[in-house]
Design an enzyme around this catalytic site. Structure first.
Site, PDB file in Angstrom:
ATOM      1  CD  GLU A 192      -2.988  -0.831  -0.097  1.00  0.00           C
ATOM      2  OE1 GLU A 192      -3.004   0.270  -0.671  1.00  0.00           O
ATOM      3  OE2 GLU A 192      -3.683  -1.791  -0.455  1.00  0.00           O
ATOM      4  CE1 TYR A 207      -6.929   2.958  -0.758  1.00  0.00           C
ATOM      5  CE2 TYR A 207      -4.560   3.114  -0.346  1.00  0.00           C
ATOM      6  CZ  TYR A 207      -5.637   2.458  -0.895  1.00  0.00           C
ATOM      7  OH  TYR A 207      -5.463   1.285  -1.558  1.00  0.00           O
ATOM      8  CG  ASP A 216      -8.452   4.356  -4.598  1.00  0.00           C
ATOM      9  OD1 ASP A 216      -9.675   4.314  -4.830  1.00  0.00           O
ATOM     10  OD2 ASP A 216      -7.633   3.635  -5.189  1.00  0.00           O
TER      11      ASP A 216
END
Length: 351
Positions: A36, A119, A137
């Site tokens: 991520e 996020y 996102d």
DNA sequence: GATACGTGGTC
DNA sequence: TGACCAAGTAT
């Protein structure tokens, strides 16, 4: 569209179309987190090799925490946004020191860590820990805005809140990991920013944007006008009763108007520095220089300085004029020319 | 809320 | 070809 319909359709699409990516073969929080961070504002194709190298060099969070930051940065080289690499390392050390090498297992806990914002916290919490929290996102903004016909500005706080709340309403709480990745993957592969694949799309009937042909208008993103700062150095070159002017052409401001010999720099410099860049100007003597004028345009901020120069000969002036496409004008002529307002201001103050 | 932060792809 | 965009965050 009912929530159950949306989540079933999007997850069916995901099962049939998703890419096989290495971080989808694990639920290790460390690897989900690593992927991520790497994928923040970064395309999969660009981040993938970095992910493989990081996992190879640092198989777990302890390996990463033990490494010198220089080694982390070296591996990150070329990926951009280097604060991500420093925070990655900081975060690994913090997790080892404060949590015995275990990432916090909740959205709220994760969000406190360096480099982890709303996020990324939602992504890790839902994918690694199955916490029912929706991710938002760029893909999610686009997919939801189009399918549900939402024209709220995604750049505003109110808009962000609205989409976050909608994503959480729609979320399939039994499969938050699949649901979240499904929406993102759908945005990344199918509901593209430009030329979305609306033909044969599983949502073609339900999608507001498709029905009303609003794909190119959604999502709404208020673009913030960015004002460019430019540094202008105007050289006023006189010889007897004439002075040099140049008509501006091209796509820049003040098309067709006249101004003095201009040198533009990318940052603020001393006049002497600017003069040195020009073979002829550097030989001239500086008579006087003005303060910096600030001149605002709708999308540009000009910082302008005027410098009066005395050349040593008419020959030099002619040379300069020819090289720079400058023309000689006498004072009465100048007053009849269309000239930028700044120049006008200067001439009035310095007749 | 605006801005800086990087590189690569797209139209 | 110059925006615009890409699995955002920190300040």
């Amino acid at each position: 569209m009912r929530k159950e319909i949306f989540s079933k359709k999007i997850m069916d699409w995901y099962q049939a179309n998703h890419r096989n990516l290495p971080w989808r073969k694990t639920t290790e929080p460390y690897k989900i987190w690593l992927s991520e961070i790497i994928l923040q504002q970064t395309r999969v194709a660009q981040g993938l090799p970095y992910y493989e190298r990081f996992v190879g060099a640092f198989p777990d969070v302890l390996d990463l925490a033990k490494a010198p930051v220089q080694k982390v940065l070296r591996l990150w080289q070329g990926l951009g946004y280097y604060t991500r690499a420093r925070n990655l390392h900081r975060c690994a050390k913090l997790v080892v020191r404060d949590f015995e090498g275990h990432f916090p297992n909740s959205f709220e806990g994760l969000k406190k860590l360096p480099g982890i914002g709303p996020y990324t916290a939602a992504a890790i919490a839902s994918i690694a820990f199955r916490e029912p929290v929706g991710v938002v996102d760029g893909n999610v903004f686009r997919v939801l805005a189009r399918i549900f016909g939402i024209d709220k500005d995604i750049a505003s706080d109110a808009g962000k809140k609205y989409f976050f709340s909608l994503a959480n309403e729609l979320l399939d709480e039994a499969h938050p990991d699949i649901f979240n990745q499904a929406v993102m993957e759908f945005g990344a592969l199918h509901c593209l920013p430009k030329n979305p694949k609306c033909d044969g799309c599983t949502f073609s009937k339900q999608c507001e944007a498709n029905q009303k042909d609003l794909q190119s208008l959604l999502p709404v993103k208020h673009k913030k006008l960015k004002i460019r700062t430019r540094y202008f150095y105007y050289f006023i070159v006189r010889d007897k009763n004439k002075m040099l002017l140049k008509q501006r052409n091209g796509k820049d401001i003040w098309q067709g108007l006249y101004d003095f010999y201009l040198i533009e720099t990318s940052r603020r410099k001393k006049t002497a520095e600017v003069v040195k860049t020009d073979a002829i100007l550097t030989k001239a003597s500086i008579l006087k220089e003005s303060r910096v004028f600030r001149h605002l345009l709708s999308h540009q901020k000009l910082l302008v300085k005027f410098v009066e120069l005395k050349l040593h000969s008419t020959k030099e002036m002619n040379l300069l004029a020819r090289r720079s496409e400058l023309k000689k004008f006498t004072k009465p002529e100048i007053s009849n020319l269309p000239k930028p307002i700044l120049i006008d201001r200067y001439l009035k103050a310095n007749p």
